[in-house]
Enzyme design. Sequence first.
Site, PDB file in Angstrom:
ATOM      1  N   HIS A  49       0.895   0.868  -0.557  1.00  0.00           N
ATOM      2  CA  HIS A  49       2.044   1.810  -1.157  1.00  0.00           C
ATOM      3  C   HIS A  49       2.300   3.152  -0.380  1.00  0.00           C
ATOM      4  CE1 HIS A  49       1.896   0.076  -5.219  1.00  0.00           C
ATOM      5  NE2 HIS A  49       0.570  -0.519  -5.107  1.00  0.00           N
ATOM      6  N   LYS A  75      10.203  13.872  -9.393  1.00  0.00           N
ATOM      7  CA  LYS A  75       9.310  13.050  -8.851  1.00  0.00           C
ATOM      8  C   LYS A  75       8.245  13.976  -8.419  1.00  0.00           C
ATOM      9  CE  LYS A  75      12.619  11.845  -5.667  1.00  0.00           C
ATOM     10  NZ  LYS A  75      12.463  10.595  -5.559  1.00  0.00           N
ATOM     11  N   ARG A  76       7.346  13.463  -7.793  1.00  0.00           N
ATOM     12  CA  ARG A  76       6.222  14.508  -7.331  1.00  0.00           C
ATOM     13  C   ARG A  76       6.683  15.491  -6.250  1.00  0.00           C
ATOM     14  NH1 ARG A  76       0.707  13.266  -8.801  1.00  0.00           N
ATOM     15  NH2 ARG A  76       0.490  15.573  -7.692  1.00  0.00           N
ATOM     16  N   LYS A  80       9.379  14.236   0.330  1.00  0.00           N
ATOM     17  CA  LYS A  80      10.515  14.123  -0.668  1.00  0.00           C
ATOM     18  C   LYS A  80      11.574  15.206  -0.483  1.00  0.00           C
ATOM     19  CE  LYS A  80       7.258  11.985  -3.908  1.00  0.00           C
ATOM     20  NZ  LYS A  80       7.703  10.444  -4.303  1.00  0.00           N
ATOM     21  N   THR A 135      10.727   4.170  -7.204  1.00  0.00           N
ATOM     22  CA  THR A 135      11.057   3.665  -8.573  1.00  0.00           C
ATOM     23  C   THR A 135      11.948   4.356  -9.297  1.00  0.00           C
ATOM     24  OG1 THR A 135       8.817   4.119  -9.341  1.00  0.00           O
ATOM     25  CG2 THR A 135       9.225   2.028  -8.680  1.00  0.00           C
ATOM     26  N   LYS A 151      15.394   3.587 -11.781  1.00  0.00           N
ATOM     27  CA  LYS A 151      15.885   3.913 -13.122  1.00  0.00           C
ATOM     28  C   LYS A 151      17.004   4.544 -13.164  1.00  0.00           C
ATOM     29  CE  LYS A 151      10.762   4.167 -13.386  1.00  0.00           C
ATOM     30  NZ  LYS A 151       9.362   5.074 -13.364  1.00  0.00           N
TER      31      LYS A 151
HETATM   32  C1  26Q Z   1      -6.638   8.453  -3.064  1.00  0.00           C
HETATM   33  C2  26Q Z   1      -7.777   8.800  -2.982  1.00  0.00           C
HETATM   34  C3  26Q Z   1      -8.446   9.948  -3.719  1.00  0.00           C
HETATM   35  C4  26Q Z   1      -7.526  10.691  -4.448  1.00  0.00           C
HETATM   36  C5  26Q Z   1      -6.582  10.207  -5.016  1.00  0.00           C
HETATM   37  C6  26Q Z   1      -6.004   9.186  -4.372  1.00  0.00           C
HETATM   38  C7  26Q Z   1      -4.360   9.034  -4.541  1.00  0.00           C
HETATM   39  C8  26Q Z   1      -3.903   8.730  -5.842  1.00  0.00           C
HETATM   40  C9  26Q Z   1      -2.726   8.355  -6.142  1.00  0.00           C
HETATM   41  C10 26Q Z   1      -3.735   8.237  -3.603  1.00  0.00           C
HETATM   42  C11 26Q Z   1      -2.237   7.949  -3.966  1.00  0.00           C
HETATM   43  C12 26Q Z   1      -1.778   7.902  -5.325  1.00  0.00           C
HETATM   44  C13 26Q Z   1      -0.490   7.498  -5.762  1.00  0.00           C
HETATM   45  C14 26Q Z   1       0.376   6.889  -4.706  1.00  0.00           C
HETATM   46  C15 26Q Z   1       1.849   6.852  -5.143  1.00  0.00           C
HETATM   47  O1  26Q Z   1       2.132   6.936  -6.380  1.00  0.00           O
HETATM   48  N1  26Q Z   1       2.510   6.029  -4.236  1.00  0.00           N
HETATM   49  C16 26Q Z   1       3.920   5.675  -4.574  1.00  0.00           C
HETATM   50  O2  26Q Z   1       3.867   4.418  -5.136  1.00  0.00           O
HETATM   51  C17 26Q Z   1       5.096   3.889  -5.724  1.00  0.00           C
HETATM   52  C18 26Q Z   1       5.027   2.482  -6.168  1.00  0.00           C
HETATM   53  O3  26Q Z   1       5.048   1.596  -5.221  1.00  0.00           O
HETATM   54  C19 26Q Z   1       6.396   3.993  -4.649  1.00  0.00           C
HETATM   55  O4  26Q Z   1       7.454   3.607  -5.208  1.00  0.00           O
HETATM   56  C20 26Q Z   1       6.160   5.137  -3.939  1.00  0.00           C
HETATM   57  O5  26Q Z   1       7.217   5.347  -2.925  1.00  0.00           O
HETATM   58  C21 26Q Z   1       4.848   5.541  -3.504  1.00  0.00           C
HETATM   59  O6  26Q Z   1       4.735   6.800  -3.104  1.00  0.00           O
END
Ligand code: 26Q
Length: 841
Positions: free
Chosen positions: A363, A554-555, A560, A662, A666
């Site tokens: 991702h 978004k985050r 971004k 995503t 929406k």
């Molecule tokens: C990893 C290790 C330790 C702590 C936290 C994490 C961690 C947690 C959440 C790393 C990444 C995330 C989330 C990532 C995320 O939401 N990515 C998004 O995924 C979407 C679905 O595919 C995409 O549409 C977005 O582009 C992407 O940023």
Amino acid sequence: MTDMSPDERNRRINKLKRAFAYNLFCRQGVTSRSASLNDYYLAVSYTLRDRMQHFFVNSVEKLLEKDPKIVCYLSAEFLTGPHLHNNLVNLGLYEDFAQAAAETGLNLKEIINHEEEPGLGSGGLGRLAVCYLDSLSSLQIPAIGYGIRYEYGMFNQKIVNGWQKEFSDRWLHQGNPWEIKKPVMACEVSFGGRTEIYHTEKGIRRIRWRPTRVIMGVPYDTPIPGYKVNTVNYLRLWSTESHTSFDFSEFNTGDYYSAVADKLKAEAITKILYPSDEQIEGKQLRLQQQFFLVSCSLQDMIRLHLSRHSSLHNFYEHFQGQLNDTHPAVAVPELMRLLVDIHLYDWDEAWKITRKTLCYTNHTLLPEAMEKWPLDLFGSLLPRHLEIIYELNRCFLDEVRIKYPGDDGRLQRMSVIDETGPRYVRMVNLACMGAKVINGVAALHTNLLRKHTLADWDAMYPGKIRNVTNGVTPRRWIAVSNPRLTQLITEAIGEKWLTNLEELRRLEPLADDAAFQEAWRKVKEENKRDFAELMECRDNICVDPSVMFDVQVKRIHEYKRQHLNILHIITLYSRIKANPSLRITPRLFVFGGKAAPGYFMAKRIIKLINSVAQVINNDPAVRDQIKIFFIPNYSVKIGHIVYPMANLSEQISQAGMEASGTGNMKFSMNGALTIGTLDGANVEIRQEVGQENFFLFGLTVEQIMELRQKGYRPMDYYQNNESLRAAIELIRCGHFSSGDRELFKSIVDSLLYDDRYMLLADYQDYIDCQDRVSRLFEDKKSWTRMSILNTARMGKFSSDRSILEYSRKVWDVQPCPVELKWQELPEDGILFHSKDSGEQA
Ligand code: 26Q
């Protein structure tokens, strides 16, 4: 709904009313005289869950009978959003419940609104997992979502004096009517200790893991009903409990107090969700969470398999594990351990099974987001797994050596162990090595994976990296959140579009129809009015619902580029200030999103947005034309309000940074137009809706690479662009910070001296594009036409399409329909089977 006589319907409604009363009394222990809104919410939810159980039991029985392949979606996050409304819509029971509630003197909308959502995810990845579960159920594909039941989900955000403040999210404190605890399915999970060699009676050399800690994982199941079908899959979330029957004396001093301490330590593992959306350096608890999730889930899958089959040699024909990013990648060595050490398979057979069972979705492209764990930490927590990884890696690197003799660089890059500095376990390489198929989440993203991030893997295993563009469920993101639009579309083209989103194309001929346009505008206006009322009610901000609602939710992240949006706002502000009689196209700018608590710059960006809002919203010279609103605590629930009200969707990340996005889908489904870069799924959205219906700006990935190669100098843009200079100068000189020049120095300096995400390079193109947006918004007919065409052409972005692609390209699974028609639901929701005949009693 089925055609039903009025009598029959009355009986159904009365049954529902009795069920509300029964649940209120028996489960909540109150009567209507003393019941709180929460009591009613729980009673109504239990009533629905009881009806769902019927389908659920049916689906499970169907699985036992047909023994199809089951998709197991392993994810550290599942951002479900509120359940009640969604479940009512999927089960086709909304009208019945609304009437029964009304006749009981209740307002169903108010009850729905009361639900606190489980925030068991931080953003896109967690939400995607739940859209996929919805589609799996709706397409009648057997599936289990495996995740963690965090006691505290994503933090609640408050904005205090413009700054983000984090508060704990006690989502369970009022009770969770959707989950059912299954203590009999509990699993043991071990940590720490060492390994030892032993020999079996036949003299075979084997390894035994002697852990120092063993804890219990207990599952809680939440049913996931499909849309108007009989399939109900489930989400199985694991919660830690201490091991009650464990002999502590073997590992500890055996005293009572350390037993209590162990209990607390065990419970800590599923206490809290890490709120970062990026790798965090070396957090032991996070690795414990990941292993806990993986070990429980794989043991559960194996147990299910062995309940129907005598051996695991065909495990992969019945279970398809999908790793949602690398967070569950420790599944690779754990499945090997379970097969080799516990079920006594030989190594090669176990490796064959593992590589056919697991698939991996990537991702991200951000190098710093690639997960890696310090070797020492990994080895002390999972000594046996580290051994297994070493052995897998040794064999794998031999293969690489044979294929590419003398290519040391390649060996170093592809090794699971990073030895370039302090040693790490690279989770991406582990996942790539153990996966049958690797997939990216949008066409551009997958191509970049093939060409850059995972180029070595693509060369070694051509065809293993595939693309499955993300999608979102139209049930939640249109039917649940935008009932007005749902009704308008259904009146125009019937209701098939909810299960076949390509049907929306049939709206195209109406794009220029004056009456339809009028109705379309009215829907948007009413949604905007709802939002405006909410703003006024909450923050006393008055907005005219006819102005353009320009939204970025978004985050909060530098890539971004929320601050690029702010630079545009400041530019408009400066134009009005310089020319007080100027009339621009008035806009409401809406922001929402959380910053990782430790992400300094993201938190400053929130402060900047709120500081600019403070100045502009209080300046009589501009506030009739520009207003800014930061919605605190952005969540799925707020998404339900935001996507339907937006006119303009901001998707302005630097090209090559957003894997897919995503939210962009929406918004567009709900008739917003997009201003965006050629990044992630924007590329495909633009392709689908037509370039004339999309506001494109910014550098392409290729141009960015070229510019970087040449040497990017943000200062050049700054010096050559007067309005850019003026906008940055206003921030720098303290105009939005009561003269404080320090507050935003970090933002200004990062833009001028580094600008990693090239905001300055894209600034002018963005401003020009925004000016085109403004002009077009004045032309109601053209805007509405484009809005209708956006919705009409969003068929591709249904998660149903994504899941069908996964089914064919990745999983090789088929639907397994549960025949009983959903309309045949017995009124009390319960089917009784007599033991021998299986007939309904
Ligand atoms: C990893 C290790 C330790 C702590 C936290 C994490 C961690 C947690 C959440 C790393 C990444 C995330 C989330 C990532 C995320 O939401 N990515 C998004 O995924 C979407 C679905 O595919 C995409 O549409 C977005 O582009 C992407 O940023």
